[in-house]
Structures are given as C-alpha cells and as structure tokens.
Write a protein that holds these residues in place. Structure first.
Motif, PDB file in Angstrom:
ATOM      1  N   LYS A   9       0.828  -1.213   0.000  1.00  0.00           N
ATOM      2  CA  LYS A   9       0.000   0.000   0.000  1.00  0.00           C
ATOM      3  C   LYS A   9       0.861   1.262   0.000  1.00  0.00           C
ATOM      4  O   LYS A   9       0.510   2.260  -0.627  1.00  0.00           O
ATOM      5  CB  LYS A   9      -0.972  -0.020   1.174  1.00  0.00           C
ATOM      6  N   ALA A  29      -5.768   8.429   1.927  1.00  0.00           N
ATOM      7  CA  ALA A  29      -7.213   8.166   1.955  1.00  0.00           C
ATOM      8  C   ALA A  29      -7.664   7.424   0.700  1.00  0.00           C
ATOM      9  O   ALA A  29      -8.569   6.586   0.766  1.00  0.00           O
ATOM     10  CB  ALA A  29      -7.978   9.487   2.102  1.00  0.00           C
ATOM     11  N   PHE A  30      -7.035   7.692  -0.429  1.00  0.00           N
ATOM     12  CA  PHE A  30      -7.397   7.031  -1.671  1.00  0.00           C
ATOM     13  C   PHE A  30      -7.002   5.557  -1.648  1.00  0.00           C
ATOM     14  O   PHE A  30      -7.736   4.705  -2.122  1.00  0.00           O
ATOM     15  CB  PHE A  30      -6.732   7.736  -2.858  1.00  0.00           C
ATOM     16  N   LYS A  33      -8.710   2.496   2.447  1.00  0.00           N
ATOM     17  CA  LYS A  33     -10.121   2.829   2.698  1.00  0.00           C
ATOM     18  C   LYS A  33     -10.478   2.654   4.169  1.00  0.00           C
ATOM     19  O   LYS A  33     -11.252   3.398   4.718  1.00  0.00           O
ATOM     20  CB  LYS A  33     -11.036   1.949   1.842  1.00  0.00           C
ATOM     21  N   GLU A  34      -9.896   1.625   4.780  1.00  0.00           N
ATOM     22  CA  GLU A  34     -10.153   1.405   6.201  1.00  0.00           C
ATOM     23  C   GLU A  34      -9.126   2.179   7.013  1.00  0.00           C
ATOM     24  O   GLU A  34      -8.360   2.956   6.472  1.00  0.00           O
ATOM     25  CB  GLU A  34     -10.113  -0.096   6.541  1.00  0.00           C
ATOM     26  N   SER A  36      -5.875   3.244   8.730  1.00  0.00           N
ATOM     27  CA  SER A  36      -4.465   3.062   8.400  1.00  0.00           C
ATOM     28  C   SER A  36      -3.733   2.455   9.592  1.00  0.00           C
ATOM     29  O   SER A  36      -4.315   2.249  10.643  1.00  0.00           O
ATOM     30  CB  SER A  36      -3.872   4.430   8.050  1.00  0.00           C
TER      31      SER A  36
END
Length: 127
Positions: A9, A29-30, A33-34, A36
């Motif tokens: 990620k 944020a992109f 989604k959950e 961090s």
C-alpha cells in the motif's frame, strides 16, 4: 494490515504521489479505505520527508541510469527501500531487500527484481 501489505500500500501511495497532484493525506485516503496503521504511515511519510536525500543517494548509486529514466514503479520501490535502509530501524536489511525484490516482481516486469537487487546491494555494502 501486516507489514507486507503495508509496504504494498505504501508503494501504491508513493506511486500516486509521484504521478498526481495530491497531498499525502489525500493519497493515503485514496489507497487505504479502512483505518491506516503506524508502519504504513511511517513508510509513506518518511519516504516523502526524506525524498530529496533518497533521490540524491539513488543518483549516486545508479550506473548508466538517471533517476528520471527509471521506470516509475522501480523508482518508487527503490525510494521506499532506501528510506527503510537509511532512515528506519523497523526491519533488518535482509528483510528490506527481500521485500523490495518481491514488490518489484509483483508490480514490475521480469527484470525488475534483479535491477532493484543490484541497486540496493550498493546501499547494504556501503555501510
């Protein structure tokens, strides 16, 4: 999120930051989604914070390549790995090298792993 997923990620986030006009928060944020996690954010923010120094170190260790000529994914993987090798004490060198090679096999082409290994080996032998 385990460390391998965090690195994947982080690569995706750093790749976006290198190619789009986004803030770090927007890119995070992109991609995530959950919620961090600390390690992922440490990788992204640390790599961006030290990007100029990382790029200078990479430029010194690239033979017959300029940083701008590198494929974008290899450049992104190298930046993340150099950040971990030079600025983070979260993982041993061997783990960082193996993870970078695996990431390059996942996101790059068949030659990416050897190339990344060759460049990063200069960072582990120069210490």
């Amino acid at each position: 999120m385990n460390r391998r997923v965090a690195r994947e990620k982080a690569i995706q986030t750093l790749f976006q930051l290198d190619n789009l006009d986004l803030s770090i928060e927007e890119a995070i944020a992109f991609i995530v989604k959950e919620e961090s996690n600390h390690f992922y954010e440490h990788l992204v923010r640390g790599t961006m914070q030290h990007r100029e120094e990382i790029d200078a170190a990479l430029t010194e260790n690239l033979e017959n390549w300029s940083l701008d000529r590198l494929p974008k994914i290899e450049r992104t993987i190298l930046r993340l790995a150099v950040f971990e090798l030079q600025y983070s004490e979260e993982a041993p060198e061997r783990v960082i090298m193996n993870e970078a090679i695996e990431l390059s096999k996942t996101f790059g082409d068949e030659k990416s792993g050897r190339f990344v290994n060759g460049v990063l080996s200069k960072f582990t032998t120069n210490k």
